[in-house]
Structure formats: C-alpha cells, structure tokens
Design an enzyme around this catalytic site. Structure first.
Site, PDB file in Angstrom:
ATOM      1  N   TYR A   1       0.822  -1.222   0.000  1.00  9.28           N
ATOM      2  CA  TYR A   1       0.000   0.000   0.000  1.00  9.28           C
ATOM      3  C   TYR A   1       0.849   1.261   0.000  1.00  9.28           C
ATOM      4  O   TYR A   1       0.356   2.341  -0.254  1.00  9.28           O
ATOM      5  CB  TYR A   1      -0.941   0.017   1.211  1.00  9.28           C
ATOM      6  CG  TYR A   1      -0.177   0.001   2.532  1.00  9.28           C
ATOM      7  CD1 TYR A   1       0.177   1.179   3.166  1.00  9.28           C
ATOM      8  CD2 TYR A   1       0.201  -1.195   3.116  1.00  9.28           C
ATOM      9  CE1 TYR A   1       0.896   1.168   4.352  1.00  9.28           C
ATOM     10  CE2 TYR A   1       0.906  -1.223   4.293  1.00  9.28           C
ATOM     11  CZ  TYR A   1       1.250  -0.036   4.915  1.00  9.28           C
ATOM     12  OH  TYR A   1       1.966  -0.057   6.086  1.00  9.28           O
ATOM     13  N   GLY A   2       2.130   1.128   0.325  1.00 11.20           N
ATOM     14  CA  GLY A   2       3.046   2.268   0.394  1.00 11.20           C
ATOM     15  C   GLY A   2       4.302   1.938  -0.378  1.00 11.20           C
ATOM     16  O   GLY A   2       4.237   1.559  -1.549  1.00 11.20           O
ATOM     17  N   SER A   3       5.443   2.029   0.276  1.00 17.39           N
ATOM     18  CA  SER A   3       6.713   1.842  -0.427  1.00 17.39           C
ATOM     19  C   SER A   3       6.862   0.448  -1.038  1.00 17.39           C
ATOM     20  O   SER A   3       7.626   0.280  -1.983  1.00 17.39           O
ATOM     21  CB  SER A   3       7.897   2.145   0.492  1.00 17.39           C
ATOM     22  OG  SER A   3       7.926   1.242   1.586  1.00 17.39           O
TER      23      SER A   3
ATOM     24  N   GLU B   1       9.731  -4.596   7.693  1.00 15.18           N
ATOM     25  CA  GLU B   1       8.494  -4.029   8.230  1.00 15.18           C
ATOM     26  C   GLU B   1       8.369  -4.096   9.755  1.00 15.18           C
ATOM     27  O   GLU B   1       7.610  -3.327  10.341  1.00 15.18           O
ATOM     28  CB  GLU B   1       7.275  -4.711   7.601  1.00 15.18           C
ATOM     29  CG  GLU B   1       7.219  -4.594   6.092  1.00 15.18           C
ATOM     30  CD  GLU B   1       7.041  -3.172   5.597  1.00 15.18           C
ATOM     31  OE1 GLU B   1       6.347  -2.374   6.257  1.00 15.18           O
ATOM     32  OE2 GLU B   1       7.625  -2.837   4.541  1.00 15.18           O
TER      33      GLU B   1
END
Length: 178
Positions: free
Chosen positions: A9-11, A84
């Site tokens: 959803y991001g990087s 993460e």
C-alpha cells in the site's frame, strides 16, 4: 506450500525488494492507507517525529498485490519481517484481498498496531501536514516521502484523496503549518 500473495500500500508498491511472478492491482477492505505512524528514525527524530504510512482500521485501500512462488516463502517473509517489523509498529496479518481480476485471495499484510507508542492516531489532513512539515530523519525530509508516495500512487492511477490533500498542504504550507 504453494504460491502466496503480499499486499503493498506504500513503499512496497514502488520498491518491493523481493522476487515475485505477478503484480496485480488489489483492494483490501477494512483498512485504509494513512500517515498514522510516527517516524523517529527514517523521516524524523524522537524529538521531532515525522509521519510514515500505515494501514489503519476502517474503509478500504487500493494497492498492489504481489504473487510470490511458494519455494521463496521463507526468504521473502524473512525479508519482509526485517523491513516491516523493525520497531514492531506493524502487525503481520493474512487478510483477504480482492484482485482486479475479481479473485479473492489471502495476502500477507502489515497493519498498524494501535497500541504501539509510534501510532499517531487518526489525523486530519492539516494536522498530518503540520507534523510532516520540517521533519527530517536518516532517510531524508518527511515532505519528500509524502510527495513521492503521492506521485507513485498517481503514476499507477491509484487515487487517495486524503493523501493528495496532505501533499497539497505540504507543497503550499501556510503560516499555520510553520
């Protein structure tokens, strides 16, 4: 074990960093993309935290799903956990996503831990922009992170109105942000 999916959803969307055989647009229901994580290292400091993206409860999020061959499971999960789960602000979950093809599949997702000290909570666009404005960490200016995230999403045709509003406020800071 067979192939599995990872939801970005991001990087992870623009820099997954792991081998995969297929990429497909996907939607995760029950979570939304948000600048809800205080960054004390990469985009801020403990004294002047910035904000980075997390998947927070509520709504839905359009991102990309990556199909990973089963024989790479341990390698890819080890990489993702190292990337993460550094401060454990994210929780690893397997959640149902809907691929653009219409198929529903389980995917590894990293959602924010609302009980973690780095959780910033639900912020309005102005408050998020104020926190981002001027924050700098080891990976650079927090403004650059937000603007880059929005540019990457737009390049993929993914609209995130909340993020776009924060980016507009970051680009054109008023005296109330400074």
């Amino acid at each position: 074990m067979g192939d599995f999916w990872v939801f970005g959803y991001g990087s992870l969307i623009w820099r997954p960093g792991f081998a995969h055989t297929r990429t497909e647009r996907a939607r995760l229901n029950g979570y939304h993309r948000s600048l809800c994580v205080h960054s004390h290292v990469h985009r801020g400091t403990p004294e002047r935290p910035g904000l980075v993206l997390g998947l927070d409860r509520g709504g839905s999020c359009v991102g990309l799903a990556f199909n990973v061959p089963g024989d790479l499971r341990e390698e890819v999960l080890a990489y993702l956990r190292e990337r993460e789960l550094v401060t454990n602000v994210y929780l690893e979950r397997v959640l149902p996503i809907r691929l653009a093809s219409g198929d529903g599949v389980p995917a590894v997702c990293y959602v924010v831990d609302r009980n973690h000290r780095q959780y910033a909570g639900s912020l309005g666009e102005g408050e998020a922009a104020r926190i981002v404005h001027g924050a700098v960490g080891q990976s650079g200016a927090n403004e650059d992170y937000v603007l880059s995230a929005v540019e990457h999403l737009e390049a993929l045709g993914i609209r995130d109105h909340w993020m776009e509003k924060v980016a507009r406020l970051v680009r054109e800071p008023s005296s109330s942000l400074v």
